[in-house]
Design a protein around this motif. Structure first.
Motif, PDB file in Angstrom:
ATOM      1  N   ILE A  81       0.838  -1.198   0.000  1.00  0.00           N
ATOM      2  CA  ILE A  81       0.000   0.000   0.000  1.00  0.00           C
ATOM      3  C   ILE A  81       0.871   1.244   0.000  1.00  0.00           C
ATOM      4  CG2 ILE A  81      -2.024  -1.030   1.065  1.00  0.00           C
ATOM      5  CD1 ILE A  81      -1.148   0.003   3.727  1.00  0.00           C
ATOM      6  N   LYS A  82       0.254   2.387  -0.301  1.00  0.00           N
ATOM      7  CA  LYS A  82       0.983   3.657  -0.355  1.00  0.00           C
ATOM      8  C   LYS A  82       0.807   4.422   0.951  1.00  0.00           C
ATOM      9  CE  LYS A  82       0.808   3.997  -5.304  1.00  0.00           C
ATOM     10  NZ  LYS A  82       0.448   4.760  -6.463  1.00  0.00           N
ATOM     11  N   ARG A 106       4.244   7.897  -1.913  1.00  0.00           N
ATOM     12  CA  ARG A 106       3.201   8.398  -2.803  1.00  0.00           C
ATOM     13  C   ARG A 106       3.813   8.767  -4.138  1.00  0.00           C
ATOM     14  NH1 ARG A 106       0.296  12.739   1.041  1.00  0.00           N
ATOM     15  NH2 ARG A 106      -0.465  11.297   2.594  1.00  0.00           N
ATOM     16  N   VAL A 112       5.071  -0.723   2.458  1.00  0.00           N
ATOM     17  CA  VAL A 112       4.532   0.625   2.287  1.00  0.00           C
ATOM     18  C   VAL A 112       5.416   1.352   1.288  1.00  0.00           C
ATOM     19  CG1 VAL A 112       3.946   2.784   3.420  1.00  0.00           C
ATOM     20  CG2 VAL A 112       3.646   0.620   4.633  1.00  0.00           C
ATOM     21  N   GLY A 136      -0.241   6.845   3.680  1.00  0.00           N
ATOM     22  CA  GLY A 136      -1.501   7.537   3.907  1.00  0.00           C
ATOM     23  C   GLY A 136      -2.726   6.683   3.635  1.00  0.00           C
ATOM     24  N   LYS A 137      -2.577   5.561   2.975  1.00  0.00           N
ATOM     25  CA  LYS A 137      -3.709   4.694   2.650  1.00  0.00           C
ATOM     26  C   LYS A 137      -3.943   3.692   3.772  1.00  0.00           C
ATOM     27  CE  LYS A 137      -4.424   6.475  -1.360  1.00  0.00           C
ATOM     28  NZ  LYS A 137      -5.645   7.160  -1.686  1.00  0.00           N
ATOM     29  N   ARG A 138      -5.122   3.052   3.738  1.00  0.00           N
ATOM     30  CA  ARG A 138      -5.489   2.060   4.755  1.00  0.00           C
ATOM     31  C   ARG A 138      -5.969   0.791   4.074  1.00  0.00           C
ATOM     32  NH1 ARG A 138      -8.990   5.448   9.181  1.00  0.00           N
ATOM     33  NH2 ARG A 138      -7.335   6.833   9.812  1.00  0.00           N
ATOM     34  N   ILE A 139      -5.847  -0.312   4.804  1.00  0.00           N
ATOM     35  CA  ILE A 139      -6.351  -1.590   4.310  1.00  0.00           C
ATOM     36  C   ILE A 139      -6.873  -2.391   5.504  1.00  0.00           C
ATOM     37  CG2 ILE A 139      -4.143  -2.823   4.424  1.00  0.00           C
ATOM     38  CD1 ILE A 139      -5.052  -4.082   1.695  1.00  0.00           C
ATOM     39  N   THR A 192      -2.880   1.201   8.813  1.00  0.00           N
ATOM     40  CA  THR A 192      -2.643   2.532   8.267  1.00  0.00           C
ATOM     41  C   THR A 192      -1.175   2.667   7.925  1.00  0.00           C
ATOM     42  OG1 THR A 192      -4.388   3.397   9.683  1.00  0.00           O
ATOM     43  CG2 THR A 192      -2.896   4.992   8.700  1.00  0.00           C
ATOM     44  N   LYS A 244       2.144   4.632   7.244  1.00  0.00           N
ATOM     45  CA  LYS A 244       2.664   5.911   7.710  1.00  0.00           C
ATOM     46  C   LYS A 244       3.910   6.368   6.960  1.00  0.00           C
ATOM     47  CE  LYS A 244       1.020   5.496  12.451  1.00  0.00           C
ATOM     48  NZ  LYS A 244       1.420   5.470  13.844  1.00  0.00           N
TER      49      LYS A 244
END
Length: 158
Positions: free
Chosen positions: A35-36, A99, A96, A38-41, A72, A74
């Motif tokens: 994930i990037k 962006r 992670v 700031g994104k959540r899963i 989340t 970070k």
């Protein structure tokens, strides 16, 4: 006769394997996630039954997880999210990523793949001042006939 029947039932019960439904072991819905920042899963535990889940992250500065399994992102890096269900610990590897910049001019490349061009600065157009109304005039509507004599009465004023 009854003894033979009881003996036959005992023999059958010993020789036939018992049909037992084994409970499925708990498992995470994802083993590996990318994930990037700031994104959540959302991570979920399958086959947990009524047991409670304790969530944890090995590197909280990279990705954190709340008590419901919401991860989340970070900071760029890798970490492991762990879910402890009873005596079993389930792990998901989380990567992670930084962006990405959406605007191609900021990334240094043009859409055609050519060299980066620097935009020329734009100048602000000069604003010409508008004529101001005469502050001593009672007429509020400039479209009224200028030859009209104003006696100072304004509707709504007493």
């Amino acid at each position: 006769m009854k003894k033979k029947l009881v003996a036959g039932i005992l023999i059958l019960s010993i020789t036939m394997p018992a049909i037992v439904q084994a409970k499925r072991a708990p498992a995470l819905n994802k083993k590996k996630v990318s994930i990037k920042v700031g994104k959540r899963i959302q991570l979920k535990v399958k086959n947990k039954g009524k047991r409670k889940i304790k969530w944890s992250s090995t590197k909280k500065k990279i990705a954190s997880v709340n008590k419901k399994g919401l991860v989340t992102a970070k900071k760029a890096g890798t970490t492991k999210i762990r879910a402890k269900v009873g005596r079993k610990t389930l792990t998901c590897k989380v990567t992670v990523k930084k962006r990405t910049v959406k605007n191609s001019s900021q990334s240094g490349k043009t859409p055609s793949g050519g060299a980066k061009t620097t935009p020329k600065p734009t100048t602000k157009p000069k604003v010409t001042p508008r004529p101001t109304k005469n502050p001593n005039s009672i007429v509020s509507n400039p479209t009224e006939n200028p030859k009209h004599r104003d006696d100072g009465w304004v509707p709504g004023w007493y």
